[in-house]
Write an enzyme that holds these catalytic residues in place. Structure first.
Site: not given
Ligand SMILES: *Cc1c(COP(=O)(O)O)cnc(C)c1O
Length: 403
Positions: A68, A121, A193, A218
């Site tokens: 962890r 998001y 992000d 992604k």
């Molecule tokens: C999918 C996404 C998230 C969330 O990520 P997860 O891996 O699904 O928890 C955050 N920001 C953006 C821009 C995303 O496309």
């Protein structure tokens, strides 16, 4: 229970558990030099003796303790991501949302305030408007195309500025350097992000931001098989995120998922180049299609922030949003009739994915909020994959013909 007929020595159950020690010495005890980082699928790590364990817990010895808090496969990923994002340190987590909550809780406590871009998001928007307010953390979301909006919203209680550029799904860009300069003057850290761009196309830390977040689910994983998140930033901040929040909240990444991301990273630039080349052709096809009203793609000169895109990013990415003539119903016909493209949320996969933000990824926004932030109810989002681009276009052409 039955050890009858077995040779002298430890019993069978003991051997099942400790036999590996024998193996360590005689089979693995030679140089390994594996080309691929091994998956250290171990939850815990042995101490040499009691004093060693105590020294580790006092923070005087950097040995691994428990997965962890850290694991060699996870470390390999973190070192690589920090390097690619030009940051001091990284922290890999179980999901993009685990990264978001870990970052927010590292920066904020009850009574604090966050200024965020208004197109986020959907999960992040829900965290900001539903979950954090319950814990006494308030969030002001502002239109993100104008940096002055961030300046106006920052108060003495603001402990974090949080933005996405390009934003999901409107592909609105924020001038990261301008917002970072504003926030720095007020002593507020900026988190970007960077999921849509990946470190291949944009490095927010080099533009003055303090923390970078990725949904590694992604493009970094890239194959639609892993959920994961990553934070990159300053070493001391990352140590706090790990030892104060990750330790207590627990959103750690599994060694196997860390390994899948390491594997994804090896082909990231090759994949991104093809995602972008395909997306450019698809965006052009859509722009000239009589049944398409509007195409949003940073690589098109018609993008309202094309100049900022050229200045801030090294490429447009692989995400396109578009509006079909005839509105929501026409968009639904397209999504229900594609055959090669997959109707699914998520993005950045080798497969082309199509979805409807208003009822899927961004259904956490109310109707009024959707309109306010520019997520048109008819908007269709496309994550352009790595198939032959003629096949993607042919699929969209036949589906649009039915709309
Ligand atoms: C999918 C996404 C998230 C969330 O990520 P997860 O891996 O699904 O928890 C955050 N920001 C953006 C821009 C995303 O496309």
């Amino acid at each position: 229970m039955n050890d009858e007929g077995r040779p002298e020595g430890p019993g069978f159950a003991t051997l099942c558990i400790h036999g590996k020690k024998h193996l360590d010495k005689h089979e693995v005890g030679r140089p390994i030099r594996a080309v691929s980082t091994p998956i250290f699928q171990s939850s815990t790590f042995a101490f040499e003796n009691a004093e060693h364990g105590a020294a580790v817990f006092r923070g005087e010895d950097p040995s691994y303790v428990y997965t962890r808090l850290g694991n060699p496969t996870q470390t390999a990923l973190e070192v690589e991501m920090a390097y690619l994002e030009q940051g001091e340190a990284a922290l890999a987590l179980a999901s993009g949302m685990a990264a978001a909550t870990t970052a927010v809780l590292t920066c904020c406590q009850a009574g604090d305030h966050i200024v965020a871009g208004d197109t986020l998001y959907g999960g992040t928007h829900q965290l900001f408007t539903q979950t954090l307010p319950r814990m006494g953390i308030t969030v002001t979301e502002v239109p993100a195309a104008d940096p002055d909006n961030f300046a106006r919203a920052i108060t003495r209680k603001t402990k974090l500025v949080y933005l996405e550029s390009p934003a999901n799904p409107t592909l609105v860009l924020t001038d990261i350097a301008a917002v970072a300069a504003i926030a720095r003057k007020r002593g507020v850290p900026v988190l970007v992000d960077n999921t849509f761009c990946t470190p291949y196309l944009q490095n927010p830390l080099a533009l003055g931001a303090d923390i970078v977040l990725h949904s590694a689910t992604k493009y970094i994983g890239g194959h639609g098989d892993t959920v994961a998140g990553i934070l990159v930033g300053k070493a001391d901040w990352m140590m706090r995120a790990r030892m104060e929040i990750l330790r207590d909240v627990g959103g750690c990444i599994s060694p196997f998922n860390a390994w899948l991301l390491l594997r994804g990273l090896k082909t990231l630039p090759v994949r991104m180049d093809r995602h972008m080349a395909n997306a450019m052709e698809v965006a052009q096809f859509l722009s000239f299609h009589p049944k398409v009203d509007q195409v949003i793609f940073p690589g098109l000169k018609t993008h309202p922030q094309y100049e900022l895109y050229r200045r801030q990013q090294r490429g447009p990415g692989g995400m396109i949003s578009f509006l079909v003539k005839g509105g929501r119903e026409a968009g639904r016909v397209v999504m229900d009739n594609v055959k090669l493209c997959t109707l699914a949320v998520s993005l950045g996969d080798v497969d082309t994915l199509i979805e409807h933000p208003a009822t899927m990824t961004h259904s956490t926004y109310s109707e009024a909020e959707l309109l306010k932030v520019g997520i048109h109810p008819a908007m269709v989002r496309l994550s352009v994959g790595l198939e032959n681009v003629e096949d993607i276009i042919a699929d969209l052409r036949q589906a649009l013909a039915l709309a």
